[in-house]
Design a protein around this motif. Structure first.
Motif, mmCIF file in Angstrom:
data_model
loop_
_atom_site.group_PDB
_atom_site.id
_atom_site.type_symbol
_atom_site.label_atom_id
_atom_site.label_comp_id
_atom_site.label_asym_id
_atom_site.label_seq_id
_atom_site.Cartn_x
_atom_site.Cartn_y
_atom_site.Cartn_z
ATOM 1 N N ARG A 147 0.835 -1.198 0.000
ATOM 2 C CA ARG A 147 0.000 0.000 0.000
ATOM 3 C C ARG A 147 0.872 1.250 0.000
ATOM 4 N N ARG A 148 0.323 2.317 -0.512
ATOM 5 C CA ARG A 148 1.038 3.598 -0.547
ATOM 6 C C ARG A 148 1.088 4.179 0.858
ATOM 7 N N TRP A 149 2.238 4.690 1.266
ATOM 8 C CA TRP A 149 2.395 5.298 2.574
ATOM 9 C C TRP A 149 2.078 6.779 2.505
ATOM 10 N N SER A 150 1.555 7.297 3.600
ATOM 11 C CA SER A 150 1.316 8.740 3.719
ATOM 12 C C SER A 150 2.656 9.439 3.939
ATOM 13 N N ASP A 151 2.680 10.746 3.753
ATOM 14 C CA ASP A 151 3.903 11.520 4.006
ATOM 15 C C ASP A 151 4.369 11.349 5.448
ATOM 16 N N GLU A 152 3.428 11.269 6.385
ATOM 17 C CA GLU A 152 3.773 11.098 7.793
ATOM 18 C C GLU A 152 4.429 9.734 8.019
ATOM 19 N N GLU A 153 3.887 8.690 7.398
ATOM 20 C CA GLU A 153 4.472 7.354 7.535
ATOM 21 C C GLU A 153 5.877 7.305 6.931
ATOM 22 N N ILE A 154 6.059 7.974 5.802
ATOM 23 C CA ILE A 154 7.368 8.021 5.154
ATOM 24 C C ILE A 154 8.384 8.682 6.073
ATOM 25 N N GLU A 155 8.032 9.827 6.640
ATOM 26 C CA GLU A 155 8.953 10.536 7.536
ATOM 27 C C GLU A 155 9.266 9.701 8.778
ATOM 28 N N LYS A 156 8.258 9.051 9.335
ATOM 29 C CA LYS A 156 8.462 8.194 10.500
ATOM 30 C C LYS A 156 9.385 7.025 10.137
ATOM 31 N N GLY A 157 9.167 6.415 8.980
ATOM 32 C CA GLY A 157 10.005 5.305 8.530
ATOM 33 C C GLY A 157 11.449 5.724 8.316
ATOM 34 N N LYS A 158 11.651 6.898 7.712
ATOM 35 C CA LYS A 158 13.017 7.408 7.508
ATOM 36 C C LYS A 158 13.719 7.632 8.842
ATOM 37 N N LYS A 159 12.994 8.181 9.796
ATOM 38 C CA LYS A 159 13.572 8.456 11.118
ATOM 39 C C LYS A 159 13.939 7.146 11.816
ATOM 40 N N GLU A 160 13.050 6.171 11.774
ATOM 41 C CA GLU A 160 13.326 4.879 12.409
ATOM 42 C C GLU A 160 14.521 4.191 11.751
ATOM 43 N N GLU A 161 14.604 4.276 10.437
ATOM 44 C CA GLU A 161 15.721 3.679 9.705
ATOM 45 C C GLU A 161 17.043 4.335 10.108
ATOM 46 N N ALA A 162 17.062 5.651 10.210
ATOM 47 C CA ALA A 162 18.276 6.370 10.621
ATOM 48 C C ALA A 162 18.683 5.980 12.038
ATOM 49 N N GLU A 163 17.705 5.824 12.923
ATOM 50 C CA GLU A 163 18.008 5.435 14.302
ATOM 51 C C GLU A 163 18.588 4.025 14.368
ATOM 52 N N LEU A 164 18.032 3.099 13.589
ATOM 53 C CA LEU A 164 18.545 1.730 13.562
ATOM 54 C C LEU A 164 19.977 1.681 13.022
ATOM 55 N N LYS A 165 20.258 2.470 11.982
ATOM 56 C CA LYS A 165 21.616 2.521 11.433
ATOM 57 C C LYS A 165 22.593 3.073 12.458
ATOM 58 N N ALA A 166 22.217 4.153 13.123
ATOM 59 C CA ALA A 166 23.085 4.762 14.129
ATOM 60 C C ALA A 166 23.370 3.769 15.253
ATOM 61 N N LYS A 167 22.363 3.058 15.682
ATOM 62 C CA LYS A 167 22.517 2.063 16.748
ATOM 63 C C LYS A 167 23.448 0.934 16.297
ATOM 64 N N TYR A 168 23.283 0.468 15.068
ATOM 65 C CA TYR A 168 24.125 -0.600 14.526
ATOM 66 C C TYR A 168 25.591 -0.173 14.511
ATOM 67 N N TYR A 169 25.871 1.010 13.969
ATOM 68 C CA TYR A 169 27.256 1.458 13.851
ATOM 69 C C TYR A 169 27.873 1.815 15.204
ATOM 70 N N LYS A 170 27.055 2.292 16.117
ATOM 71 C CA LYS A 170 27.551 2.573 17.464
ATOM 72 C C LYS A 170 27.990 1.274 18.133
ATOM 73 N N LYS A 171 27.192 0.236 17.973
ATOM 74 C CA LYS A 171 27.512 -1.076 18.542
ATOM 75 C C LYS A 171 28.793 -1.626 17.916
ATOM 76 N N ARG A 172 28.957 -1.457 16.623
ATOM 77 C CA ARG A 172 30.176 -1.938 15.937
ATOM 78 C C ARG A 172 31.414 -1.210 16.429
ATOM 79 N N ARG A 173 31.282 0.094 16.663
ATOM 80 C CA ARG A 173 32.433 0.877 17.131
ATOM 81 C C ARG A 173 32.877 0.395 18.522
ATOM 82 N N ARG A 174 31.921 0.015 19.350
ATOM 83 C CA ARG A 174 32.243 -0.452 20.703
ATOM 84 C C ARG A 174 32.988 -1.786 20.671
#
Length: 116
Positions: free
Chosen positions: A87-114
């Motif tokens: 299904r097509r996502w709303s603009d709000e869903e897209i922004e929320k998804g982008k934010k969640e994706e960025a947070e997951l990436k940051a968490k992944y790389y932070k864990k790798r650095r440790r």
């Protein structure tokens, strides 16, 4: 819709409709948007991006492909070479998804650095 997959080293200058090009060497899968708009869709293969599964006969990409930066905003899955439209996502869903994706990436790389 069914996509043919082709394992390649380098992406050809002209992409064929209905073909998913996979470069293991460059960790990427590339295809023309399946909506027909003609845009080139690049899905980087990595622990924080897309995962490719090849079962010897067909390929799948996970997670879904959301072309949020294209006018078409198409959203679909590629599962065993078959395109399954989502299904097509709303603009709000897209922004929320982008934010969640960025947070997951940051968490992944932070864990790798440790671990280093």
């Amino acid at each position: 819709m069914i996509l043919q997959h082709k394992f390649i080293e380098l992406v050809p200058p002209v992409l064929e409709e209905g073909v998913l090009y996979i470069s293991v060497e460059y960790c990427s899968a590339i295809h023309k948007c399946v909506c027909g708009c003609g845009n080139k869709v690049v899905t980087p293969l990595s622990p924080t991006e897309w995962k490719l599964t090849f079962d010897g006969k067909s390929v799948s990409l996970n997670p879904s492909i959301g072309n949020w930066n294209f006018e078409c905003k198409s959203h679909y899955w590629i599962i065993k070479n078959k395109v399954k439209f989502a299904r097509r996502w709303s603009d709000e869903e897209i922004e929320k998804g982008k934010k969640e994706e960025a947070e997951l990436k940051a968490k992944y790389y932070k864990k790798r650095r440790r671990k280093k």
